[in-house]
Design an enzyme around this catalytic site. Structure first.
Site, PDB file in Angstrom:
ATOM      1  N   ARG A  46      10.937  -2.688  -0.855  1.00  0.00           N
ATOM      2  CA  ARG A  46      11.619  -2.335   0.386  1.00  0.00           C
ATOM      3  C   ARG A  46      12.891  -3.144   0.604  1.00  0.00           C
ATOM      4  O   ARG A  46      13.574  -2.940   1.611  1.00  0.00           O
ATOM      5  CB  ARG A  46      10.680  -2.591   1.568  1.00  0.00           C
ATOM      6  CG  ARG A  46      10.043  -1.309   2.137  1.00  0.00           C
ATOM      7  CD  ARG A  46       9.128  -1.750   3.218  1.00  0.00           C
ATOM      8  NE  ARG A  46       8.736  -0.895   4.249  1.00  0.00           N
ATOM      9  CZ  ARG A  46       7.538  -0.290   4.305  1.00  0.00           C
ATOM     10  NH1 ARG A  46       6.709  -0.339   3.302  1.00  0.00           N
ATOM     11  NH2 ARG A  46       7.204   0.365   5.389  1.00  0.00           N
ATOM     12  N   LYS A  84       4.873   9.544   2.600  1.00  0.00           N
ATOM     13  CA  LYS A  84       4.589   8.851   1.336  1.00  0.00           C
ATOM     14  C   LYS A  84       3.077   8.738   1.092  1.00  0.00           C
ATOM     15  O   LYS A  84       2.609   8.985  -0.008  1.00  0.00           O
ATOM     16  CB  LYS A  84       5.211   7.443   1.321  1.00  0.00           C
ATOM     17  CG  LYS A  84       6.725   7.431   1.435  1.00  0.00           C
ATOM     18  CD  LYS A  84       7.297   6.033   1.216  1.00  0.00           C
ATOM     19  CE  LYS A  84       6.906   5.026   2.272  1.00  0.00           C
ATOM     20  NZ  LYS A  84       7.509   5.247   3.592  1.00  0.00           N
ATOM     21  N   ARG A 105      -3.319   2.659  14.130  1.00  0.00           N
ATOM     22  CA  ARG A 105      -2.274   1.689  13.780  1.00  0.00           C
ATOM     23  C   ARG A 105      -1.435   1.382  14.999  1.00  0.00           C
ATOM     24  O   ARG A 105      -0.780   2.267  15.548  1.00  0.00           O
ATOM     25  CB  ARG A 105      -1.386   2.263  12.660  1.00  0.00           C
ATOM     26  CG  ARG A 105      -2.013   2.149  11.300  1.00  0.00           C
ATOM     27  CD  ARG A 105      -1.107   2.678  10.232  1.00  0.00           C
ATOM     28  NE  ARG A 105       0.211   2.056  10.196  1.00  0.00           N
ATOM     29  CZ  ARG A 105       1.084   2.246   9.230  1.00  0.00           C
ATOM     30  NH1 ARG A 105       0.778   3.036   8.213  1.00  0.00           N
ATOM     31  NH2 ARG A 105       2.248   1.660   9.259  1.00  0.00           N
ATOM     32  N   ARG A 125       0.742  10.540  14.526  1.00  0.00           N
ATOM     33  CA  ARG A 125      -0.199   9.788  13.684  1.00  0.00           C
ATOM     34  C   ARG A 125      -0.850   8.666  14.495  1.00  0.00           C
ATOM     35  O   ARG A 125      -2.027   8.362  14.313  1.00  0.00           O
ATOM     36  CB  ARG A 125       0.557   9.207  12.472  1.00  0.00           C
ATOM     37  CG  ARG A 125      -0.334   8.480  11.484  1.00  0.00           C
ATOM     38  CD  ARG A 125       0.398   8.191  10.192  1.00  0.00           C
ATOM     39  NE  ARG A 125       1.164   6.964  10.245  1.00  0.00           N
ATOM     40  CZ  ARG A 125       1.965   6.523   9.272  1.00  0.00           C
ATOM     41  NH1 ARG A 125       2.135   7.233   8.172  1.00  0.00           N
ATOM     42  NH2 ARG A 125       2.631   5.393   9.388  1.00  0.00           N
ATOM     43  N   ARG A 171      11.143   0.042  13.007  1.00  0.00           N
ATOM     44  CA  ARG A 171      10.778   0.229  11.597  1.00  0.00           C
ATOM     45  C   ARG A 171      11.800   1.117  10.898  1.00  0.00           C
ATOM     46  O   ARG A 171      12.164   0.882   9.747  1.00  0.00           O
ATOM     47  CB  ARG A 171       9.373   0.839  11.489  1.00  0.00           C
ATOM     48  CG  ARG A 171       8.298  -0.168  11.828  1.00  0.00           C
ATOM     49  CD  ARG A 171       6.965   0.478  12.142  1.00  0.00           C
ATOM     50  NE  ARG A 171       6.422   1.222  11.029  1.00  0.00           N
ATOM     51  CZ  ARG A 171       5.528   2.208  11.165  1.00  0.00           C
ATOM     52  NH1 ARG A 171       5.095   2.562  12.368  1.00  0.00           N
ATOM     53  NH2 ARG A 171       5.069   2.818  10.108  1.00  0.00           N
TER      54      ARG A 171
HETATM   55  P1  AMP Z   1       3.758   0.997   5.776  1.00  0.00           P
HETATM   56  O1  AMP Z   1       2.293   1.254   5.811  1.00  0.00           O
HETATM   57  O2  AMP Z   1       4.330   1.127   4.381  1.00  0.00           O
HETATM   58  O3  AMP Z   1       4.529   1.810   6.793  1.00  0.00           O
HETATM   59  O4  AMP Z   1       3.969  -0.530   6.175  1.00  0.00           O
HETATM   60  C1  AMP Z   1       3.589  -1.020   7.446  1.00  0.00           C
HETATM   61  C2  AMP Z   1       4.237  -2.366   7.691  1.00  0.00           C
HETATM   62  O5  AMP Z   1       3.833  -3.290   6.669  1.00  0.00           O
HETATM   63  C3  AMP Z   1       5.756  -2.369   7.621  1.00  0.00           C
HETATM   64  O6  AMP Z   1       6.345  -2.002   8.872  1.00  0.00           O
HETATM   65  C4  AMP Z   1       6.040  -3.825   7.253  1.00  0.00           C
HETATM   66  O7  AMP Z   1       5.881  -4.670   8.383  1.00  0.00           O
HETATM   67  C5  AMP Z   1       4.905  -4.145   6.303  1.00  0.00           C
HETATM   68  N1  AMP Z   1       5.267  -3.855   4.894  1.00  0.00           N
HETATM   69  C6  AMP Z   1       4.703  -2.894   4.078  1.00  0.00           C
HETATM   70  N2  AMP Z   1       5.268  -2.911   2.859  1.00  0.00           N
HETATM   71  C7  AMP Z   1       6.223  -3.890   2.897  1.00  0.00           C
HETATM   72  C8  AMP Z   1       7.173  -4.372   1.954  1.00  0.00           C
HETATM   73  N3  AMP Z   1       7.270  -3.860   0.728  1.00  0.00           N
HETATM   74  N4  AMP Z   1       7.991  -5.385   2.351  1.00  0.00           N
HETATM   75  C9  AMP Z   1       7.893  -5.923   3.566  1.00  0.00           C
HETATM   76  N5  AMP Z   1       7.049  -5.496   4.519  1.00  0.00           N
HETATM   77  C10 AMP Z   1       6.206  -4.491   4.188  1.00  0.00           C
END
Ligand code: AMP
Length: 192
Positions: free
Chosen positions: A89, A14, A134, A128, A146
């Protein structure tokens, strides 16, 4: 306005595809993951709260991310449209987003859902983790958590937008340019 949701499990590409899409279609990129990481970097109270959840691979509470998106929408009134990445989400987030966009009379135009097999996802995220810094990308059990969160809560978001016939599935395996072409082929005919 043209509003797009780029949807898919962690590691589905994404972030990579978002960069190319915002350049081609001049959209404002809103990634809740990036917004949360910025809050953590600035050690804000919101960031400190969110970190607990993110470190375990769990979703941050709905109110927190919905509030962040609402603020970001208010701060960007003069844009051509938004690319939502990593949001919504949960079904509650999708309903909240629809309401926020309804007030601005600019609904979601399309949800593009990237599909990638689980083995490929884990491999990509571990890779990654070697360079992203991260912590949630380095531990296989957190990565699996996740992906499990995605299956438990996030797939409901696709069901939400299917009701309105807005979901298009896109194969998320292949080269970055091949995937980008597939995505562009879906957007171009409806882009306004
Ligand atoms: P991402 O960078 O999108 O993979 O997000 C990393 C982490 O941020 C996720 O594993 C969640 O803990 C948190 N997170 C990101 N976006 C959301 C969302 N829309 N709702 C809840 N948690 C989120």
């Amino acid at each position: 306005m043209f509003n797009l949701i780029l949807f898919g499990p962690p590691g589905s590409g994404k972030g990579t595809q978002s960069e190319k899409l915002i350049a081609k279609y001049s959209l404002k990129h809103l990634s809740t993951g990036d917004l949360l990481r910025s809050q953590i970097a600035h050690q804000t109270p919101l960031g400190l709260e969110a970190k607990h959840f993110m470190d375990k691979g769990q979703l941050v509470p709905d109110e927190v991310v919905i509030g962040m998106i609402s603020t970001a929408l208010d701060q960007n009134t003069e844009v051509k449209g938004f690319l939502f990445d990593g949001f919504p989400r949960t079904a509650a987030q999708a309903e909240a987003l629809d309401k926020l966009l309804e007030m601005r009379q600019s609904p979601i135009n399309i949800m593009l859902a990237l599909e990638v097999g689980e083995e490929e996802l884990v491999g990509r995220l571990m890779k990654r983790g070697q360079t992203s810094g991260r912590s949630d990308d380095t531990d296989e059990s957190i990565i699996k958590n996740r992906i499990a969160e995605y299956h438990q809560k996030t797939t409901a978001v696709a069901d939400h937008y299917k009701q309105f016939d807005k979901v298009v599935l896109v194969k998320g395996e292949g080269t970055i340019d091949e995937i980008f072409d597939r995505i562009s082929n879906e957007i171009d005919p409806i882009f306004q």
